[in-house]
Structures are given as structure tokens and as C-alpha cells.
Design an enzyme around this catalytic site. Sequence first.
Site, PDB file in Angstrom:
ATOM      1  CE  LYS A 118      -1.518  -2.787   2.675  1.00 31.82           C
ATOM      2  NZ  LYS A 118      -1.958  -3.606   3.817  1.00 31.82           N
ATOM      3  CD  GLU A 151       0.132  -4.243   6.499  1.00 34.18           C
ATOM      4  OE1 GLU A 151       1.188  -4.099   5.876  1.00 34.18           O
ATOM      5  OE2 GLU A 151      -0.862  -4.790   5.998  1.00 34.18           O
ATOM      6  CE  LYS A 194      -5.967  -2.590   3.110  1.00 34.48           C
ATOM      7  NZ  LYS A 194      -6.129  -3.507   4.237  1.00 34.48           N
TER       8      LYS A 194
END
Length: 347
Positions: free
Chosen positions: A130, A214, A229
Site C-alpha cells: 500500500k 502488517e 486504502k
Amino acid sequence: MADTTTYRLILIGFGAAGQGLARILRDRGSWLEQRYGVDLRIVAVCTRNRGTVYNTTGIDPAVLLDAVAQTGHLRNLPDQRDWAPEDMIERADADVLVELSATNLADGEPATSYVRLALENNLHVITANKGPIALHLPELRRLATEAQLYLGYEGTVMSGTPALRLAWSSLAGCEISEIRGIVNGTTNYILTQMEQGLSYADVLAEAQRLGYAEADPSGDVEGYDAAAKAVILANVVMNAHLSLSDVERMGITTLTRDTIEAARAAGERWKLIARVWREGEQVRASVQPTRLPLSHPLAGVSGATNAITYTTDLLGDVTLIGAGAGGTATGFAIISDILEMHLLWGR
Ligand code: HSE
């Protein structure tokens, strides 16, 4: 049978997502070749401190997985290279960089530099990371377009559940005015387990073990992952130009067993809700813990499952529910991007 196209993959990172991809290739590589005409070969795996291997003809994914299962690293395998990821990108005979290193939402590094270098070295890029996509997408898209290379990032939102592809492909032609949903698997898993009476620390450890969280799970529980996101959704789906700092963000660390129990007693449930919406000419985004009545469609989405609702002008609300995190789910995201790349570029 149709002609087969070989794609030689460099993997950077061999954590939950990389191993998920290797499992899929081990278990159905031949089927993917028969069904879709793609011969997918891992030619290199670069890790930060668990070894780096390179073999131009391809490395058996089963061998990689066995090594990690038995020793926790790849350092005993043949074909070791004392190469940094940059060396691998510049020197390996390969077609695609699969970038799966740990997410860094502060500056997107080192992943963003790897992606740039790959695009400069004529490699397609597919990532579930990301950092580069939330922070540097316009630049990376421009580089990919100029080089006529594929840049795939479906796995950055809801892992392999096709949240981005639904919006930009299947819903193309609709105006999307609002997006809301549960887009972090770790926090949804934690909240679901805490409702069953388990402790925060125990369920966070389990979320890490299951490959949902994560490497640094503070990004999950403090809402940064969901905020990233939301930025990706805003910028990709609603053509916005948001940064992480534009997202009003609150994580789940303030929720205690007592607050969760109080919601339960009132027939409600806490969920970490990401929202992106148009306000006049602007696009805004937020991530907030929200108490939902049990009758709310998102209240029933439990565990690492995610859900997203697109509010459209032509179809009304369209909701997608599916896996949000985990090695296999993210490994599948890479496969789905490879197959899209093959459709667009490969034949
Ligand atoms: N840590 C992320 C999550 C992984 O829990 O949703 C998938 O992006």
C-alpha cells in the site's frame, strides 16, 4: 492448446503474501498454464534477512516453501546471490517485479524505489504494497504508461477480493458518489474475537500468526492501513488527489472489552468503517470506529472478511464481501493481476 507465454517473476519479500503466491503456483501452476496459457516462474526471491535466491530457469515454489517451513529462511538453498533487490531488478532475466516487501506508509520506501527501478528496467510491476500506491500512484502510473508496462495493485485493497476492479471495470459508466466499508482484516478480526471475550493482546498475536497484520501492526490498529486504502479508493475510483493526512482517522485502540460489551448489550457492534464521499467539488475520507445496529449489513461481516459498498447513480448500492487479508487471498490478488496483464499485454 493455445500458445503459452512465460512470465519470469522476481519476488521482493517472502512473507505471508509471497508464500501465499508460492502456494498457489505450487498447487495450480500447471492448471494456470493449461487454462490461461501462462507459465509463471519464480526466478528470484529477495528478502531483507532471510536470503536471496536467483535461478534463470525458475525456482520450484515447493522448495521455497519447504525451506521456509523447515528453517525459517532461504539461506541454505542453492542459487544464493549476494545481491540487493536493486541488483536483482537490474541484473536478473525477468519480466515482472512482484513487490511484496513490508508496507511503509511514512514514505513508501524502499518499495517505491524498487517499483520505479523496475519500470525503468522494462519490468512490469505487480504489488500488494500500500505504501507506493497510496503515496505515489500518479507518478508510478505515469512511469508505467510512458514505458508501456503494466502496473497492477488490486491486492492493495481487500487483498484478492476484486474491490478496485469491480469499481473501475464492472462499474465503469456509473458515477460513484460514496464508498464505505470494512477494509482492514486485522481490526475486524480483533473486534470479532474480542466480542467472544478474548483479550486484545491475544487476538492481535493470533492475527499476526495468521498473516493478517502488517509487520508493524500499529498501522492496522491505529487505522493507518484502512486510511491508506481509503486514499487508494478515493484516488483510483473517484479521481481524487488525497494524501494520507487528508483522512480523518481514528483506530480501534481506544475500544476496550467494556465498550465492546456495552455495544453488545445494546444490540450493536463496533466496526472500523472507512468512508470516502463527495462533498461539493471535494472528495473527503474518514476512518472511524462506528457502532452499528446488528441489523446493519456491515454488522454481520466478521473475522478477517472485508466488505465495501459503492453508492452509484445507475445501480444504487453495490456491495462486495470477501477476504480482506491473509497469504492465500493476497497471493491470489497477484495472480489476478498477472492474468489481467496477460490479457492486456501478453497475446
Ligand atoms: N494488514 C492488512 C489487513 C492486510 O489486516 O487488512 C491486507 O491489506
